[in-house]
Design a protein around this motif. Structure first.
Motif, PDB file in Angstrom:
ATOM      1  N   SER A 196      -7.222   8.635   0.715  1.00 32.68           N
ATOM      2  CA  SER A 196      -6.641   7.733   1.845  1.00 32.68           C
ATOM      3  C   SER A 196      -6.143   8.537   3.050  1.00 32.68           C
ATOM      4  O   SER A 196      -5.345   8.288   3.806  1.00 32.68           O
ATOM      5  CB  SER A 196      -5.167   7.594   1.133  1.00 32.68           C
ATOM      6  OG  SER A 196      -4.623   8.544   0.878  1.00 32.68           O
TER       7      SER A 196
ATOM      8  N   VAL B 281      -9.844   1.299   1.690  1.00 33.13           N
ATOM      9  CA  VAL B 281     -10.002   1.674   3.200  1.00 33.13           C
ATOM     10  C   VAL B 281     -10.824   0.658   3.893  1.00 33.13           C
ATOM     11  O   VAL B 281     -11.994   0.587   3.479  1.00 33.13           O
ATOM     12  CB  VAL B 281     -10.450   3.179   3.435  1.00 33.13           C
ATOM     13  CG1 VAL B 281     -10.483   3.370   4.786  1.00 33.13           C
ATOM     14  CG2 VAL B 281      -9.434   4.008   3.009  1.00 33.13           C
TER      15      VAL B 281
ATOM     16  N   SER C   7       0.750  -1.282   0.043  1.00 32.74           N
ATOM     17  CA  SER C   7       0.001  -0.089   0.004  1.00 32.74           C
ATOM     18  C   SER C   7       1.158   1.325  -0.030  1.00 32.74           C
ATOM     19  O   SER C   7       0.466   2.260  -0.702  1.00 32.74           O
ATOM     20  CB  SER C   7      -0.986   0.043   1.281  1.00 32.74           C
ATOM     21  OG  SER C   7      -0.169  -0.289   2.222  1.00 32.74           O
TER      22      SER C   7
ATOM     23  N   ILE D 200      -9.776   3.494  -2.623  1.00 30.93           N
ATOM     24  CA  ILE D 200      -8.696   4.678  -2.654  1.00 30.93           C
ATOM     25  C   ILE D 200      -8.617   4.988  -4.001  1.00 30.93           C
ATOM     26  O   ILE D 200      -8.311   6.119  -4.419  1.00 30.93           O
ATOM     27  CB  ILE D 200      -7.497   4.293  -1.884  1.00 30.93           C
ATOM     28  CG1 ILE D 200      -7.850   4.358  -0.536  1.00 30.93           C
ATOM     29  CG2 ILE D 200      -6.351   5.241  -2.156  1.00 30.93           C
ATOM     30  CD1 ILE D 200      -6.747   3.864   0.266  1.00 30.93           C
TER      31      ILE D 200
ATOM     32  N   LEU E 137      -3.982   0.264   5.870  1.00 33.19           N
ATOM     33  CA  LEU E 137      -4.752   0.022   4.260  1.00 33.19           C
ATOM     34  C   LEU E 137      -4.108  -1.440   4.009  1.00 33.19           C
ATOM     35  O   LEU E 137      -3.564  -1.687   3.177  1.00 33.19           O
ATOM     36  CB  LEU E 137      -4.231   0.897   3.329  1.00 33.19           C
ATOM     37  CG  LEU E 137      -4.380   2.360   3.880  1.00 33.19           C
ATOM     38  CD1 LEU E 137      -3.854   3.271   2.795  1.00 33.19           C
ATOM     39  CD2 LEU E 137      -5.893   2.917   3.900  1.00 33.19           C
TER      40      LEU E 137
END
Length: 297
Positions: free
Chosen positions: A104, A194, A71, A209, A165
């Motif tokens: 995010s 998320v 991530s 995201i 995440l």
């Protein structure tokens, strides 16, 4: 001699047309996110599948190692302008880097009294000055200037930590290539989400995201070998690139949707998350059985 030249010219023109056709097919497939597109003429069977990947699972931990989280690698590439994010897996519209950062991030809850403070007798409009002395009262008959209304202040926004995440969704085509007589996992897109279980995610649902072409991700992983690492817990000399980890299928996932006329998820079709998980296992078994049956004829 003339006949030979005519035949050679005809053969050359056919070769060029076939090459152009193959190039056109590859370009069209690649625009859908495929890294190694398979020509339509070689496809005997295809089924589009969506898989959920929980990076907290033991088998997925190597691509979620401390400081090397996938991530983190993806979001940093977006901020550098090295990776394009899309709004969904149809890849028809894009996000800007600023929109991805906003997606995010989360807003801090507005400051106020806690439940313990309220239980102790404190209130938003206290009758003292905070030090135990009564708050000054407005005098009778005196005109006081009316205070200007306070403008609402937006709560500060913070980016999620990479460890927060941990949810991704992968879209692939399972393709049986009749020329090579084998089934392929043709990954199209990967979506970063998320998780719904985060306390800061007040919506209570998974929020996307951004969606990324798999072909773009492979390029980013190859260009950043020091960051895009699949951590080998058994041998530090054998860490792999994340692109290799996906090619070798070194991760665990479960099916959440199989292409259907209503575009419904398994949990919606079978009426619940528990039923959806059971249906996921059945869908995976059916696909394995289909491939096995192809070899029994």
């Amino acid at each position: 001699m003339n006949k030979f030249l005519s035949f050679a010219a005809l053969a050359a023109s056919l070769t060029l047309s076939v090459a152009a056709s193959a190039q056109e097919q590859a370009t069209t497939a690649s625009s859908n996110g495929s890294y190694r597109p398979i020509p339509n003429s070689d496809i005997m069977f295809r089924k589009t599948i969506w898989r959920a990947i929980d990076l907290r699972e033991k088998q997925n931990k190597p691509m979620f190692a401390e400081g090397k989280e996938i991530s983190k690698t993806i979001l940093e590439a977006v901020k550098r302008g090295e990776l394009q994010a899309y709004r969904n897996d149809s890849l028809t519209s894009t996000y800007t880097a600023q929109e991805v950062v906003a997606n995010s991030s989360y807003a801090e809850a507005s400051a106020g009294l806690s439940e313990e403070e309220k239980a102790a007798g404190f209130s938003e409009e206290s009758s003292d000055d905070g030090w135990g002395a009564p708050a000054p009262k407005k005098g009778k008959g005196k005109t006081t200037a009316k205070a200007a209304p306070k403008k609402p202040v937006a709560p500060p926004s913070y980016e999620y930590r990479p460890k927060d995440l941990y949810q991704m969704e992968l879209k692939e085509d399972m393709i049986f290539d009749k020329k090579r007589s084998r089934m392929y996992h043709d990954i199209k897109t990967i979506t970063l989400l998320v998780p719904s279980t985060l306390a800061s995610n007040t919506s209570g649902i998974e929020k996307p995201i951004g969606t990324f072409k798999y072909s773009d991700l492979v390029r980013v992983f190859r260009n950043n070998p020091d960051k895009a690492i699949w951590f080998n817990p058994q041998n530090d000399a054998q860490h792999k690139n994340l692109a290799d980890a996906f090619e070798l299928w070194l991760f665990n996932s479960y099916i959440v949707k199989v292409s259907n006329p209503n575009d419904s998820r398994l949990s919606d079709i079978y009426g619940g998350e528990r039923e959806g998980i059971l249906a996921s296992q059945q869908a995976a078994t059916d696909l394995i059985e289909y491939e096995y049956n192809l070899w029994s004829f």
